[in-house]
Design a protein around this motif. Structure first.
Motif, short mmCIF file in Angstrom:
data_model
loop_
_atom_site.label_atom_id
_atom_site.label_comp_id
_atom_site.label_asym_id
_atom_site.label_seq_id
_atom_site.Cartn_x
_atom_site.Cartn_y
_atom_site.Cartn_z
N ARG A 271 3.33 -4.55 3.37
CA ARG A 271 4.24 -3.46 3.39
C ARG A 271 3.53 -1.95 2.79
O ARG A 271 2.53 -2.08 2.32
CB ARG A 271 5.12 -3.99 1.90
N VAL A 272 4.30 -1.35 3.34
CA VAL A 272 3.72 0.41 3.34
C VAL A 272 5.09 1.07 2.83
O VAL A 272 6.04 0.95 3.04
CB VAL A 272 3.55 0.89 4.85
N LEU A 273 4.63 1.64 1.62
CA LEU A 273 5.49 2.36 0.69
C LEU A 273 5.21 3.74 0.81
O LEU A 273 4.32 4.03 0.84
CB LEU A 273 5.42 1.76 -0.79
N GLY A 274 6.45 4.59 0.89
CA GLY A 274 6.22 5.84 0.66
C GLY A 274 6.22 6.35 -0.59
O GLY A 274 6.76 5.85 -1.62
N HIS A 275 5.46 7.54 -0.80
CA HIS A 275 5.01 8.12 -2.20
C HIS A 275 6.24 9.22 -2.47
O HIS A 275 6.34 10.13 -1.82
CB HIS A 275 3.75 8.71 -2.41
N LEU A 276 7.03 8.63 -3.66
CA LEU A 276 8.08 10.02 -4.15
C LEU A 276 7.64 10.38 -5.37
O LEU A 276 7.62 9.52 -6.48
CB LEU A 276 9.49 9.39 -3.75
N ASP A 277 7.48 11.60 -5.68
CA ASP A 277 7.15 11.90 -7.19
C ASP A 277 8.37 12.40 -7.80
O ASP A 277 8.98 13.53 -7.53
CB ASP A 277 6.20 13.25 -6.91
N MET A 278 8.98 11.71 -8.86
CA MET A 278 10.12 11.94 -9.61
C MET A 278 9.70 13.07 -10.61
O MET A 278 10.79 13.49 -11.12
CB MET A 278 10.56 10.74 -10.29
N THR A 279 8.57 13.37 -11.12
CA THR A 279 8.11 14.33 -12.04
C THR A 279 9.03 14.05 -13.28
O THR A 279 9.58 15.07 -13.81
CB THR A 279 8.42 15.96 -11.57
N VAL B 244 0.99 -1.18 -0.07
CA VAL B 244 -0.07 0.10 0.21
C VAL B 244 0.94 1.18 -0.04
O VAL B 244 1.82 1.19 0.75
CB VAL B 244 -0.88 -0.07 1.18
N VAL B 245 0.71 2.27 -0.81
CA VAL B 245 1.40 3.39 -0.89
C VAL B 245 0.67 4.36 0.22
O VAL B 245 -0.53 4.53 0.03
CB VAL B 245 1.26 4.17 -2.44
N LEU B 246 1.57 4.91 0.77
CA LEU B 246 1.24 5.86 1.92
C LEU B 246 1.64 7.30 1.14
O LEU B 246 2.76 7.60 0.98
CB LEU B 246 1.87 5.87 3.10
N ASN B 247 0.63 8.16 0.80
CA ASN B 247 0.84 9.37 0.26
C ASN B 247 0.07 10.44 1.01
O ASN B 247 -1.20 10.98 0.98
CB ASN B 247 0.40 9.61 -1.38
N VAL B 248 0.85 11.22 1.83
CA VAL B 248 0.29 12.05 2.90
C VAL B 248 -0.04 13.23 2.29
O VAL B 248 -1.24 13.82 2.36
CB VAL B 248 1.35 12.27 3.94
N ALA B 249 0.97 13.94 1.34
CA ALA B 249 0.71 15.17 0.58
C ALA B 249 1.58 15.43 -0.46
O ALA B 249 2.34 16.41 -0.22
CB ALA B 249 0.75 16.32 1.80
N ASN B 250 1.12 14.40 -1.46
CA ASN B 250 2.17 14.38 -2.58
C ASN B 250 3.64 14.01 -2.03
O ASN B 250 4.53 14.52 -2.59
CB ASN B 250 2.17 15.46 -3.48
N GLY B 251 3.69 13.20 -0.84
CA GLY B 251 5.02 13.16 -0.49
C GLY B 251 4.66 13.08 1.13
O GLY B 251 3.47 12.70 1.65
N PRO B 252 5.64 13.01 2.00
CA PRO B 252 5.52 12.66 3.31
C PRO B 252 4.78 13.97 4.15
O PRO B 252 4.40 13.65 5.33
CB PRO B 252 7.15 12.60 4.08
N GLY B 253 4.86 15.23 3.76
CA GLY B 253 4.00 16.04 4.40
C GLY B 253 5.29 17.00 4.98
O GLY B 253 6.49 16.53 5.09
N GLU B 254 4.93 18.00 5.78
CA GLU B 254 5.66 18.98 6.71
C GLU B 254 5.95 18.42 8.00
O GLU B 254 7.13 18.96 8.43
CB GLU B 254 5.39 20.38 6.41
N ARG B 255 4.93 17.62 8.46
CA ARG B 255 5.45 17.21 9.99
C ARG B 255 4.64 15.97 10.00
O ARG B 255 3.83 15.43 9.20
CB ARG B 255 4.77 18.14 10.81
#
Length: 249
Positions: free
Chosen positions: A77-85, A48-59
């Motif tokens: 598994r929990v995956l962090g969302h990283l936007d490579m644009t 599962v992808v965890l996308n807090v705010a198009n990424g991990p967020g500020e806090r």
């Protein structure tokens, strides 16, 4: 008829053990039922992808931390969302986001959304992935191309998303010949706007094209990056029952 292919893995490609990859639900406060459903025993879930705010967020977000913790406790598994644009995102920003995901949510790996596809970008993607792997033992890395990339990417990520798009395109899609050199566990297909009546056909396409990780939904986007994926499909229970319990990994 959609394009069908027999892979180097022989007729076993029609017996692919399919499971879900969740591209990223809405925030747990908005999609509480969706996050809760993912921990139901027997759901064939791979990650599962965890996308807090198009990424991990500020806090750190306590609601996301709780949702991620429940999944990890359930063995998911929990995956962090990283936007490579598509390669435009600076290396340092990606690594900084990765550190936040790891420090705040103890993720098991990363989903690199909008990953480049061309050969020229491969060295930089390799550099990024090598750095991410150094952060987490046994990190699971998903390269979110959304289409078939240059074949060399298959040696970089654990899984490649080789289709992201609407059902109207998926039903006529063709698989790249080079994918036959790899097992179905390496490939993911994400399809939106897919009516319930075509569920069996879509599963058949995924099996024939050699993709063992899928997410199909009847939702459609409204222009947002994750819009089609933010809530569960109306036929979630049906697709879970068709795929069956357990995953192959």
């Amino acid at each position: 008829m959609p394009h069908l292919t027999r892979t180097a893995w022989g007729t076993a490609s029609t017996d692919v053990r399919i499971g879900f990859g969740i591209p990223g639900f809405a925030h747990p406060l908005v999609a509480a039922a969706e996050w809760s459903e993912l921990t139901r025993p027997g759901t064939p879930l791979k990650w599962v992808v965890l996308n807090v705010a198009n990424g991990p967020g500020e806090r750190p977000d306590p609601h996301c931390l709780e949702a991620a913790g429940r999944l990890r406790n359930a063995g998911v598994r929990v995956l962090g969302h990283l936007d490579m644009t598509y390669g435009a995102r600076p290396f340092g920003e990606l690594v900084s986001d990765a550190h936040r995901y790891l420090d705040w949510y103890q993720v098991d790996g990363f989903s690199l959304d909008r990953c480049p596809t061309e050969r020229a970008a491969l060295p930089e993607v390799r550099r990024t992935v090598a750095t991410l792997r150094a952060l987490i033992d046994d990190a699971h890395i998903v390269l979110g191309h959304g289409t078939h990339p240059y074949p060399g990417y298959a040696e970089t990520g654990d899984q490649l998303v080789t289709f992201t798009g609407p059902w109207s395109d998926y039903r006529w899609s063709q698989v790249a010949e080079w994918t036959a050199d790899y097992p179905p566990e390496r490939f993911c297909h994400f399809v939106h706007g897919m009516p319930r009546g075509h569920l069996e056909e879509a599963l058949r396409i995924a099996r024939w094209q050699g993709a063992s990780t899928i997410y199909f939904t009847d939702r459609v986007g409204d222009g947002g990056t994750n819009a089609p994926w933010e809530s569960m499909p109306g036929y979630w229970d049906e697709i879970v029952s068709r795929i069956g319990t357990g995953v192959s990994e």
